[in-house]
Design a protein around this motif. Structure first.
Motif, mmCIF file in Angstrom:
data_model
loop_
_atom_site.group_PDB
_atom_site.id
_atom_site.type_symbol
_atom_site.label_atom_id
_atom_site.label_comp_id
_atom_site.label_asym_id
_atom_site.label_seq_id
_atom_site.Cartn_x
_atom_site.Cartn_y
_atom_site.Cartn_z
ATOM 1 N N THR A 135 -9.657 11.020 -8.149
ATOM 2 C CA THR A 135 -9.750 10.628 -6.741
ATOM 3 C C THR A 135 -9.509 9.131 -6.558
ATOM 4 N N LYS A 136 -9.285 8.409 -7.630
ATOM 5 C CA LYS A 136 -9.005 6.973 -7.544
ATOM 6 C C LYS A 136 -7.521 6.764 -7.247
ATOM 7 N N VAL A 137 -7.171 6.918 -5.996
ATOM 8 C CA VAL A 137 -5.782 6.744 -5.572
ATOM 9 C C VAL A 137 -5.720 5.650 -4.519
ATOM 10 N N GLN A 138 -4.547 5.062 -4.377
ATOM 11 C CA GLN A 138 -4.360 4.003 -3.394
ATOM 12 C C GLN A 138 -3.107 4.302 -2.584
ATOM 13 N N ALA A 139 -3.248 4.263 -1.273
ATOM 14 C CA ALA A 139 -2.118 4.484 -0.383
ATOM 15 C C ALA A 139 -2.069 3.355 0.648
ATOM 16 N N PHE A 140 -0.886 3.170 1.238
ATOM 17 C CA PHE A 140 -0.682 2.082 2.192
ATOM 18 C C PHE A 140 0.086 2.596 3.392
ATOM 19 N N SER A 141 -0.043 1.887 4.483
ATOM 20 C CA SER A 141 0.793 2.162 5.643
ATOM 21 C C SER A 141 2.225 1.739 5.329
ATOM 22 N N ALA A 142 3.182 2.436 5.912
ATOM 23 C CA ALA A 142 4.580 2.218 5.557
ATOM 24 C C ALA A 142 5.098 0.851 6.003
ATOM 25 N N ASP A 143 4.491 0.264 7.037
ATOM 26 C CA ASP A 143 5.070 -0.944 7.614
ATOM 27 C C ASP A 143 4.459 -2.240 7.086
ATOM 28 N N ILE A 144 3.571 -2.180 6.109
ATOM 29 C CA ILE A 144 3.022 -3.429 5.586
ATOM 30 C C ILE A 144 3.949 -3.978 4.502
ATOM 31 N N LEU A 145 3.787 -5.244 4.187
ATOM 32 C CA LEU A 145 4.658 -5.923 3.235
ATOM 33 C C LEU A 145 4.122 -5.794 1.814
ATOM 34 N N ALA A 146 5.013 -6.008 0.853
ATOM 35 C CA ALA A 146 4.630 -5.922 -0.559
ATOM 36 C C ALA A 146 3.541 -6.942 -0.886
ATOM 37 N N SER A 147 3.649 -8.141 -0.331
ATOM 38 C CA SER A 147 2.637 -9.177 -0.586
ATOM 39 C C SER A 147 1.274 -8.745 -0.050
ATOM 40 N N GLU A 148 1.264 -8.097 1.107
ATOM 41 C CA GLU A 148 0.001 -7.611 1.679
ATOM 42 C C GLU A 148 -0.584 -6.487 0.830
ATOM 43 N N ALA A 149 0.275 -5.616 0.318
ATOM 44 C CA ALA A 149 -0.202 -4.518 -0.532
ATOM 45 C C ALA A 149 -0.838 -5.054 -1.805
ATOM 46 N N LEU A 150 -0.211 -6.063 -2.412
ATOM 47 C CA LEU A 150 -0.787 -6.671 -3.621
ATOM 48 C C LEU A 150 -2.132 -7.320 -3.309
ATOM 49 N N ALA A 151 -2.225 -7.964 -2.157
ATOM 50 C CA ALA A 151 -3.498 -8.585 -1.759
ATOM 51 C C ALA A 151 -4.581 -7.524 -1.585
ATOM 52 N N ILE A 152 -4.205 -6.379 -1.022
ATOM 53 C CA ILE A 152 -5.176 -5.292 -0.836
ATOM 54 C C ILE A 152 -5.648 -4.767 -2.181
ATOM 55 N N LEU A 153 -4.720 -4.608 -3.131
ATOM 56 C CA LEU A 153 -5.091 -4.128 -4.464
ATOM 57 C C LEU A 153 -6.055 -5.093 -5.146
ATOM 58 N N ARG A 154 -5.752 -6.401 -5.035
ATOM 59 C CA ARG A 154 -6.642 -7.394 -5.660
ATOM 60 C C ARG A 154 -8.015 -7.372 -4.994
#
Length: 445
Positions: A135-154
Motif C-alpha cells: 500500500t506504499k504507493v505514490q501518485a501525483f496530479s497530472a499537471d504538477i511539475l517534476a520539481s514539485e513532485a520531487l519536493a513532495i517525495l522528499r
C-alpha cells in the motif's frame, strides 16, 4: 482594540479559506498537495467536515495518506465516516494495522453498522491481488511539475516502489513513470508529459493466477491495483510475485510427496507423523490395487517365473517417466507457463516424448534381457511393455495435474498419489498383458 482587529482578520481569512475550499475543491487539493503534510493538516482542522470530504477525493494517493496521518485521530475517524465508502476503504487499507484498529474502534460508538461494513470490505480473500500488494504507493496530479513532485517525495518521506503514478481528474491512474525518469527530467516538465500510459492494471480481487499471468504477459516491474471504482489502492512488484511463486514451488515439492504445507524442517515428530500418516495409508491402498493386478496374472507368473523378476523393471521405468512428466507439468502450472486450456498440446508432447524414450529404453532393455535369459520372446515382451507403459505414464503425468486443477482440486496435493496408482497399474498391466498374449514364446519354469 488590536486583539479585536486580529480576531476579525483571522475570522475573515478563515471564512475566505472555507469558501474557496468549498467552491474550488480541486484547486484547493492542488495547493494542499504542494504543502507540508503537517501544515495542510493544520489548515484542514479549521474547516467543516463536508468541506474536507469535498476536496479529499482530489488528493492523490501518497499525499492524502501523509495528510491523513497528520490529522488528529478524532478528526480522522470522523472523516472516515463522512467519506464515500470506496474512498474510506482505500484510505483505511493503506493504514497500519494499529492505526486502522484505532480509527475503527473510535467509530464503533456512533457508527457500529458502518464499522461492520468496513471490516467486511477490508477482509480481502486469500491469494488475491489485494493480499499481495504493497500500500506504499505514490501518485501525483497530472499537471504538477517534476520539481514539485520531487519536493513532495522528499517532504512525505514515504518508502515507495520505483514506479510512480499520474492521476486524471477523476483521481484514477492514467499513466506511470519511474523514479529515475522523474529525477532526470527537466524541473519544469509536467508529469502528464513525462508519464507513459499504463500498460495494465489489476483489480483488488484478481486471483494469484491472474496476477502472475499479467506479469508474464506484460513484463512489468510494477502493476497498480485498483478498487472496483478504479481508485488506486496499492501496487504489486515483480519481486513480490517472484517470492510468492517461489514459495508455491517449494510447497508443491512437499505436497507432491504427501507432506503437509504447514510442516517445516524443525516441526515436531508428532506433527510430522500426524500430517504424513493419512497419505501413507492412501499410498498403501493404491499399492494393494497394483498388487491386485499382479494377482490376476498369478497363473502366468507361476508358469514363467522370469516375469516376477522383471516386474520391478517395468513398474520402475513407468513410475520414473510419469514423475518426470508430472514435475514439468506442475512447474508449468505453478509458473503459469500453461493453463488447463493447453492440455491437448501438453498431452501430445508428452505422448511423443514417452514413445521416443520408450523405444530407446526398450532396445536397451531387450538386449539386456536377451543376454540374461537367451529368450527372444521375453526380450520382445519387455520391449513392447516399455514402449506402451512409458507412453501411458507420460500421458498420465501430463493429464493428472491438469484434470485435478480443472476440477478445482489442489494438483500438488493429489497428483503424486493418483499418478503412482496409474503408473504401477499401467506398468504391470502392460508387461503381464503382453506376456499373456505372447505366452507361447516365453520359456516355462
Amino acid at each position: 482594540m488590536m486583539n479585536s482587529l486580529e480576531q476579525r482578520l483571522d475570522s475573515a481569512a478563515e471564512q475566505l479559506s472555507q469558501t474557496y475550499m468549498a467552491n474550488y475543491p480541486q484547486k484547493s487539493a492542488r495547493h494542499l498537495e504542494s504543502m507540508p503534510a503537517a501544515q495542510a493538516a493544520d489548515l484542514l482542522q479549521s474547516q467543516p467536515l463536508h468541506v474536507i470530504a469535498g476536496l479529499w477525493k482530489y488528493l492523490p494517493v501518497g499525499t492524502s495518506d501523509s495528510v491523513f496521518e497528520a490529522l488528529p485521530d478524532e478528526l480522522a475517524s470522523r472523516l472516515i465516516s463522512y467519506l464515500d465508502s470506496h474512498l474510506a476503504i482505500g484510505l483505511l487499507s493503506r493504514q497500519s494495522e494499529q492505526k486502522r484498529t484505532t480509527l475503527l474502534d473510535a467509530l464503533t460508538v456512533n457508527h457500529a453498522a458502518l464499522v461492520s461494513e468496513y471490516k467486511n470490505l477490508l477482509q480481502y480473500p486469500p491469494d488475491t491481488a489485494a493480499r499481495m500488494m504493497t500500500t506504499k504507493v505514490q501518485a501525483f496530479s497530472a499537471d504538477i511539475l517534476a520539481s514539485e513532485a520531487l519536493a513532495i517525495l522528499r517532504r512525505n518521506q514515504v518508502i515507495t516502489q520505483d514506479t510512480l503514478y499520474v492521476l486524471d481528474v477523476n483521481q484514477q491512474p492514467s499513466g506511470e513513470f519511474s523514479l529515475q525518469e522523474l529525477i532526470l527530467a527537466p524541473p519544469n516538465t509536467q508529469l502528464q508529459d513525462l508519464a507513459k500510459p499504463l500498460r495494465t492494471s489489476l483489480s483488488a480481487l484478481d486471483d494469484k493466477d491472474t496476477v502472475i499471468e499479467r506479469f508474464e504477459g506484460f513484463r512489468c516491474r510494477n502493476i497498480p491495483v485498483l478498487d472496483p471504482q478504479g481508485q488506486l489502492i496499492g501496487s504489486i512488484g515483480y519481486f513480490d510475485v517472484y517470492q510468492s511463486t517461489k514459495e508455491d514451488l517449494a510447497t508443491d515439492l512437499q505436497t507432491m510427496v504427501g507432506v503437509s504445507k504447514e510442516e517445516k524442517v524443525l516441526s515436531s515428530s508428532w506433527f510430522a507423523f500426524s500430517k504424513r500418516q493419512p497419505w501413507l495409508q492412501i499410498n498403501l491402498l493404491t499399492a494393494f490395487a497394483a498388487a491386485a493386478v499382479v494377482g490376476a496374472f498369478e497363473g502366468l507368473i507361476a508358469q514363467v517365473t522370469a516375469l516376477a523378476i522383471l516386474l520391478p523393471v517395468a513398474a520402475g521405468q513407468s513410475g520414473n517417466a510419469g514423475a518426470q512428466a508430472l514435475a514439468v507439468t506442475m512447474r508449468g502450472l505453478t509458473l503459469r507457463e500453461i493453463t488447463t486450456r493447453h492440455w491437448r498440446k501438453v498431452l501430445f508432447k508428452e505422448m511423443i516424448a514417452g514413445a521416443m524414450n520408450g523405444v530407446v529404453i526398450a532396445l536397451t532393455c531387450a538386449v539386456g534381457v536377451y543376454v540374461w535369459s537367451q529368450s527372444i520372446g521375453l526380450a520382445l515382451v519387455i520391449a513392447l511393455a516399455m514402449v506402451s507403459s512409458l507412453v501411458i505414464a507420460c500421458s498420465a503425468g501430463a493429464l493428472v495435474p491438469i484434470v485435478l486443477k480443472k476440477a478445482g482440486l489442489d494438483p500438488a496435493q493429489s497428483s503424486s498419489i493418483v499418478l503412482t496408482t496409474i503408473t504401477d497399474i499401467a506398468g504391470f498391466m502392460s508387461f503381464l498383458g503382453i506376456a499373456l498374449l505372447l505366452s507361447d514364446m516365453l520359456p516355462k519354469g
